[in-house]
Design an enzyme around this catalytic site. Structure first.
Site, PDB file in Angstrom:
ATOM      1  N   LYS A  42      36.018  38.427  44.304  1.00  9.66           N
ATOM      2  CA  LYS A  42      35.016  38.493  43.519  1.00  9.66           C
ATOM      3  C   LYS A  42      33.770  37.277  43.698  1.00  9.66           C
ATOM      4  CE  LYS A  42      37.420  40.736  39.754  1.00  9.66           C
ATOM      5  NZ  LYS A  42      38.849  40.554  40.173  1.00  9.66           N
ATOM      6  N   ASP A  96      28.422  33.779  44.511  1.00  7.75           N
ATOM      7  CA  ASP A  96      27.498  32.462  44.642  1.00  7.75           C
ATOM      8  C   ASP A  96      26.606  32.784  45.664  1.00  7.75           C
ATOM      9  OD1 ASP A  96      26.817  29.756  44.631  1.00  7.75           O
ATOM     10  OD2 ASP A  96      28.769  29.145  44.554  1.00  7.75           O
ATOM     11  N   ASP A 119      40.530  40.625  46.498  1.00 11.50           N
ATOM     12  CA  ASP A 119      40.060  40.520  45.547  1.00 11.50           C
ATOM     13  C   ASP A 119      39.289  39.310  45.003  1.00 11.50           C
ATOM     14  OD1 ASP A 119      39.029  41.569  43.033  1.00 11.50           O
ATOM     15  OD2 ASP A 119      40.685  41.688  41.987  1.00 11.50           O
TER      16      ASP A 119
END
Length: 491
Positions: A322, A325, A320
């Site tokens: 996430k 960028d 996880d």
């Protein structure tokens, strides 16, 4: 020794002689204070409705609140209901239940909608004894699911539930749902009677009445789930055939074979704890969600050890991470650094804030390794901005990258009504066996509501399992609940 509450008719309004006249007068008063409105309203399900019933407003009109409570009590009296105490479904029914309790000296209990993780941690507040019969008080019923979300916690503490009293029955399948679950519905007002009274008194045109009637007929819940879900839900195996991403195909097949749609969010503090938990829960889960940057004892061989456990127990690994960028940056974050996520995690996820370039970057690393990407389309935390236009953008990006995007982190994919996305997997976090939330804004939901009503595929459960006294037993309970919800949804 306890006593039973046996309702007797009140006839409290001396200016109106019959109960029918009292109820008709109440309908007009509800319309007057705009508790019943007509127009075009977006419901929680995403549907556009010509009628909206908002009974929260009655707390500002003591005469209406009193009339509602007394009519509900009289319906119980006329139907011969007996009970030891009562519990209002949070939140709108709480003042109604309080009014009934005070006026008729009947003990009241309260269900916490957000169960605290400190203090007594009780879901049900009040004085009661196991084996007592508790009346459910609700303002209105549509599918019956909100009632069931209170029934389960009551039954969990040893209370019996046999009767439900509501002011308005929208006549969309709620009574059938309650009956299937052994509950008798006592309704003061079927919606059809509301329409009849308002038309008779010139508050609605015949055309508007027909429009509302057509909406109700076209949007039956089928007893406990939306019509859309009932008629169009496909099996995991069937959806595997149309999935474009290899990881999604593997996941669908795995869930069907293992009879599990449970993902555990193992937010533990060390790699050692994570590996031990993976070994313990492996037989029950289809996926394990990790946060490798939490582990101070992370080592180069962590991925190999976790992959070996995943292979042994047949589940996928979901880091996880996430990502959020630009494309060039996430290439390095995904493929190298200390964690080398792409080497051992089958699935990862990303925000879409940077635009579709983030998917291109992650795809350049993950697609050759047959990995899958989940986009964060919606989130379960309170005050989230992952909704509306953001969600629509995530859906479009997934459509443009179906070879690598395997699905979404989402809360209510049914509301999207996106036909082409059946080959994608929807995963919902914040799931518990009873609804509620925590002090950090996490909002919980039940497996039945997540799978049947909201159209998700995988339930993500964290503290409800890894902080349980017996995590393996808790995982087994969640796996069964999730799978029962899935089986119900495809029938």
């Amino acid at each position: 020794m306890t006593r039973s509450c046996v309702p007797s008719s009140t006839g409290s309004d001396k200016n109106v002689k019959t109960m029918d006249e009292r109820i008709d007068a109440l309908v007009l008063r509800l319309h007057e204070i705009e508790a019943v409105k007509f127009g075009s309203f977006t419901l929680k399900s995403g549907l556009q409705s010509p009628i909206y019933i908002d009974l929260r407003v009655i707390v500002s009109y003591p005469d209406v609140l009193t009339a509602v409570a007394e009519c509900m009590w009289d319906v119980l009296s006329n139907n011969g209901a007996k009970f030891d105490n009562m519990c209002g479904v949070p939140y709108t029914a709480l003042p109604i239940a309080t009014c009934m309790s005070l006026n008729h000296d009947c003990p009241m209990l309260m269900r916490r909608k957000e169960v605290k993780d400190y203090g007594t941690k009780k879901a049900i507040e009040g004085a009661f004894e196991k084996g007592q019969t508790c009346l459910l008080v609700e303002d209105l019923v549509t599918s019956g699911m909100s009632v069931m979300e209170t029934v389960h916690p009551l039954q969990h503490v040893g209370l019996k539930t046999t009767d439900v009293v509501v002011l308005i029955d929208r006549e969309q399948g709620g009574e059938q749902t309650l009956k299937k679950n052994g509950l008798k519905l006592h309704a003061v007002l079927p919606l059809s009677r509301v329409l009849k009274v308002l038309e008779k008194e010139g508050k609605m045109s015949k055309e508007l009445v027909e429009e509302v009637q057509q909406f109700i007929a076209a949007n039956q819940t089928g007893g406990d789930k939306p019509k859309e879900e009932k008629t169009k839900r496909e099996t995991y195996a069937g959806r595997a055939k149309i999935a474009s991403n290899q990881c999604a195909k593997d996941m669908f097949h795995l869930m069907e074979k293992k009879k599990s749609n449970l993902c555990v969010a193992a937010d533990v503090d060390t790699a050692k704890e994570l590996l031990e938990l993976a070994e313990t829960l492996g037989p029950e889960i289809c996926m394990l969600k990790t946060h490798c940057d939490l582990y101070p004892d992370f080592t180069e061989d962590f991925g190999e050890k976790l992959q070996a456990i995943a292979k042994k127990h047949d589940f996928l690994i979901f880091e996880d991470r996430k990502f959020a960028d630009i494309g060039n940056t996430v290439v390095g974050q995904y493929s190298s650094g200390v964690h080398k996520i792409a080497d051992w995690s089958h699935v990862t996820n990303a925000h879409i804030v940077p635009g579709s370039g983030i998917i291109d970057g992650l795809k350049s690393v993950g697609l050759p390794k047959k990995r899958g990407l989940l986009l964060l389309a919606e989130m379960s935390s309170k005050g989230t901005m992952a909704n509306g236009a953001y969600t629509e953008a995530a859906i479009q990006m997934a459509k443009d990258h179906k070879d690598f995007v395997m699905g979404f982190i989402a809360t209510n994919p049914n509301a999207w009504k996106v036909e082409w996305s059946k080959g994608l997997i929807n995963m919902t976090p914040g799931v518990q066996l009873q609804v509620g939330g925590d002090s950090m804004g996490q909002q919980y939901n039940t497996p039945m509501n997540v799978i049947c009503n909201n159209g998700s595929d995988v339930i993500i459960v964290g503290r409800g399992i890894y902080k349980a006294q017996d995590p393996a037993k808790a995982a087994s309970e969640y796996r069964k609940a999730g799978w029962e919800a899935y089986e119900k949804s495809v029938k």
